[in-house]
Design a protein around this motif. Structure first.
Motif, mmCIF file in Angstrom:
data_model
loop_
_atom_site.group_PDB
_atom_site.id
_atom_site.type_symbol
_atom_site.label_atom_id
_atom_site.label_comp_id
_atom_site.label_asym_id
_atom_site.label_seq_id
_atom_site.Cartn_x
_atom_site.Cartn_y
_atom_site.Cartn_z
ATOM 1 N N ASP A 67 23.827 -54.607 -34.617
ATOM 2 C CA ASP A 67 25.261 -54.669 -34.322
ATOM 3 C C ASP A 67 26.038 -53.505 -34.939
ATOM 4 O OD1 ASP A 67 24.709 -55.562 -36.891
ATOM 5 O OD2 ASP A 67 25.920 -57.384 -36.749
ATOM 6 N N SER A 68 25.349 -52.648 -35.657
ATOM 7 C CA SER A 68 26.019 -51.510 -36.308
ATOM 8 C C SER A 68 25.503 -50.170 -35.790
ATOM 9 C CB SER A 68 25.811 -51.585 -37.830
ATOM 10 O OG SER A 68 26.346 -52.785 -38.332
ATOM 11 N N ILE A 69 24.798 -50.188 -34.672
ATOM 12 C CA ILE A 69 24.315 -48.935 -34.080
ATOM 13 C C ILE A 69 25.456 -48.284 -33.304
ATOM 14 C CG2 ILE A 69 22.673 -47.900 -32.456
ATOM 15 C CD1 ILE A 69 20.789 -50.308 -33.101
ATOM 16 N N THR A 70 25.641 -46.988 -33.553
ATOM 17 C CA THR A 70 26.729 -46.242 -32.916
ATOM 18 C C THR A 70 26.179 -44.914 -32.391
ATOM 19 O OG1 THR A 70 27.286 -45.030 -34.927
ATOM 20 C CG2 THR A 70 28.376 -47.170 -34.627
ATOM 21 N N ALA A 71 27.032 -44.185 -31.677
ATOM 22 C CA ALA A 71 26.638 -42.850 -31.202
ATOM 23 C C ALA A 71 26.346 -41.929 -32.385
ATOM 24 C CB ALA A 71 27.752 -42.258 -30.333
ATOM 25 N N GLU A 72 26.975 -42.178 -33.526
ATOM 26 C CA GLU A 72 26.784 -41.320 -34.707
ATOM 27 C C GLU A 72 25.439 -41.563 -35.387
ATOM 28 O OE1 GLU A 72 29.911 -42.732 -34.037
ATOM 29 O OE2 GLU A 72 30.302 -40.722 -33.254
ATOM 30 N N ASN A 73 24.933 -42.801 -35.344
ATOM 31 C CA ASN A 73 23.685 -43.070 -36.098
ATOM 32 C C ASN A 73 22.481 -43.378 -35.196
ATOM 33 O OD1 ASN A 73 23.897 -45.798 -35.321
ATOM 34 N ND2 ASN A 73 24.904 -46.412 -37.221
ATOM 35 N N SER A 74 22.660 -43.319 -33.881
ATOM 36 C CA SER A 74 21.570 -43.770 -32.999
ATOM 37 C C SER A 74 20.355 -42.844 -33.030
ATOM 38 C CB SER A 74 22.067 -43.970 -31.565
ATOM 39 O OG SER A 74 22.542 -42.755 -31.043
ATOM 40 N N SER A 75 20.499 -41.630 -33.540
ATOM 41 C CA SER A 75 19.313 -40.767 -33.637
ATOM 42 C C SER A 75 18.307 -41.360 -34.627
ATOM 43 C CB SER A 75 19.689 -39.340 -34.038
ATOM 44 O OG SER A 75 20.258 -39.327 -35.321
ATOM 45 N N ALA A 76 18.794 -42.119 -35.605
ATOM 46 C CA ALA A 76 17.881 -42.791 -36.544
ATOM 47 C C ALA A 76 17.087 -43.875 -35.819
ATOM 48 C CB ALA A 76 18.672 -43.393 -37.702
ATOM 49 N N VAL A 77 17.721 -44.511 -34.866
ATOM 50 C CA VAL A 77 17.041 -45.549 -34.091
ATOM 51 C C VAL A 77 16.012 -44.901 -33.163
ATOM 52 C CG1 VAL A 77 17.373 -47.499 -32.525
ATOM 53 C CG2 VAL A 77 19.138 -46.943 -34.221
ATOM 54 N N VAL A 85 7.822 -55.643 -30.365
ATOM 55 C CA VAL A 85 8.813 -55.073 -31.292
ATOM 56 C C VAL A 85 10.039 -55.972 -31.245
ATOM 57 C CG1 VAL A 85 10.231 -53.066 -31.840
ATOM 58 C CG2 VAL A 85 7.958 -52.738 -30.829
ATOM 59 N N ILE A 86 10.442 -56.433 -32.418
ATOM 60 C CA ILE A 86 11.522 -57.434 -32.499
ATOM 61 C C ILE A 86 12.535 -56.977 -33.538
ATOM 62 C CG2 ILE A 86 12.092 -59.840 -33.114
ATOM 63 C CD1 ILE A 86 8.947 -60.334 -32.641
ATOM 64 N N THR A 87 13.816 -57.148 -33.235
ATOM 65 C CA THR A 87 14.811 -57.028 -34.289
ATOM 66 C C THR A 87 15.706 -58.262 -34.262
ATOM 67 O OG1 THR A 87 16.391 -55.567 -35.370
ATOM 68 C CG2 THR A 87 16.555 -55.682 -32.983
ATOM 69 N N ASN A 88 15.855 -58.885 -35.409
ATOM 70 C CA ASN A 88 16.767 -60.012 -35.548
ATOM 71 C C ASN A 88 18.125 -59.475 -35.973
ATOM 72 O OD1 ASN A 88 14.707 -61.921 -35.026
ATOM 73 N ND2 ASN A 88 14.034 -61.823 -37.157
ATOM 74 N N CYS A 89 19.186 -60.053 -35.425
ATOM 75 C CA CYS A 89 20.526 -59.537 -35.736
ATOM 76 C C CYS A 89 21.477 -60.669 -36.085
ATOM 77 C CB CYS A 89 21.056 -58.731 -34.543
ATOM 78 S SG CYS A 89 22.672 -58.006 -34.880
ATOM 79 N N GLY A 90 22.057 -60.563 -37.268
ATOM 80 C CA GLY A 90 23.134 -61.470 -37.662
ATOM 81 C C GLY A 90 22.681 -62.903 -37.879
ATOM 82 N N GLU A 91 23.664 -63.759 -38.006
ATOM 83 C CA GLU A 91 23.437 -65.159 -38.361
ATOM 84 C C GLU A 91 22.585 -65.885 -37.309
ATOM 85 O OE1 GLU A 91 24.504 -66.260 -41.235
ATOM 86 O OE2 GLU A 91 23.854 -68.335 -40.955
ATOM 87 N N ASP A 92 22.991 -65.811 -36.059
ATOM 88 C CA ASP A 92 22.259 -66.536 -35.017
ATOM 89 C C ASP A 92 20.872 -65.941 -34.793
ATOM 90 O OD1 ASP A 92 24.324 -68.289 -34.716
ATOM 91 O OD2 ASP A 92 24.863 -67.706 -32.665
ATOM 92 N N GLY A 93 20.720 -64.645 -35.062
ATOM 93 C CA GLY A 93 19.411 -64.011 -34.916
ATOM 94 C C GLY A 93 18.505 -64.205 -36.121
ATOM 95 N N CYS A 94 19.035 -64.912 -37.149
ATOM 96 C CA CYS A 94 18.269 -65.165 -38.382
ATOM 97 C C CYS A 94 17.841 -63.866 -39.071
ATOM 98 C CB CYS A 94 17.051 -66.047 -38.123
ATOM 99 S SG CYS A 94 17.457 -67.724 -37.672
#
Ligand code: AMP
Ligand code: ZN
Length: 112
Positions: free
Chosen positions: A50-60, A82-91
């Motif tokens: 939820d914190s991926i942006t145009a500024e940091n997406s090269s890291a992704v 490949v899995i990424t969990n995000c935030g409260e509902d994503g545990c």
């Protein structure tokens, strides 16, 4: 910053390293859920998907460039997940973006 994975990347907390380059660090999950369970993380602190942006997406992008190399190192010749969990509902339990690379067996079809 009080971030577990930043401390692991910095070597302040031990980990079982599988792969490292200038932008990516990968290590074995302490509580593996498959024969191969590696956490692939950007060295740059990004809290989550939820914190991926145009500024940091090269890291992704760097993470996803590393994943096939790590899969090769781990002998995952028949596929993986490949899995990424995000935030409260994503545990998501660690708020440093990370991708679970799991495989080494036929995984369940269900994802949720
Ligand atoms: P998530 O629940 O998606 O945020 O994933 C966090 C993962 O980090 C879990 O699978 C944990 O088992 C793993 N984990 C927590 N602490 C460590 C640690 N010190 N070394 C390796 N893996 C860890
Ligand atoms: Zn961090």
């Amino acid at each position: 910053m009080d971030c577990l994975f930043c401390k692991i990347i910095a070597g302040e907390i031990p980990s079982s390293k599988v792969y490292e380059d200038d932008k990516v660090y990968a290590f074995r999950d302490i509580n593996p859920q498959a024969p191969v369970h590696v956490l692939v993380v950007p060295k740059e602190h990004i809290a989550g998907a939820d914190s991926i942006t145009a500024e940091n997406s090269s890291a992704v992008a760097a993470v996803f460039e590393a994943i096939p190399k790590i899969a090769d190192l781990e002998g995952l010749t028949n596929g993986y997940r490949v899995i990424t969990n995000c935030g409260e509902d994503g545990c998501q339990s660690v708020r440093h973006l990370h991708f679970h690379l799991v495989g080494g067996k036929k995984l369940p079809e269900s994802m949720a």
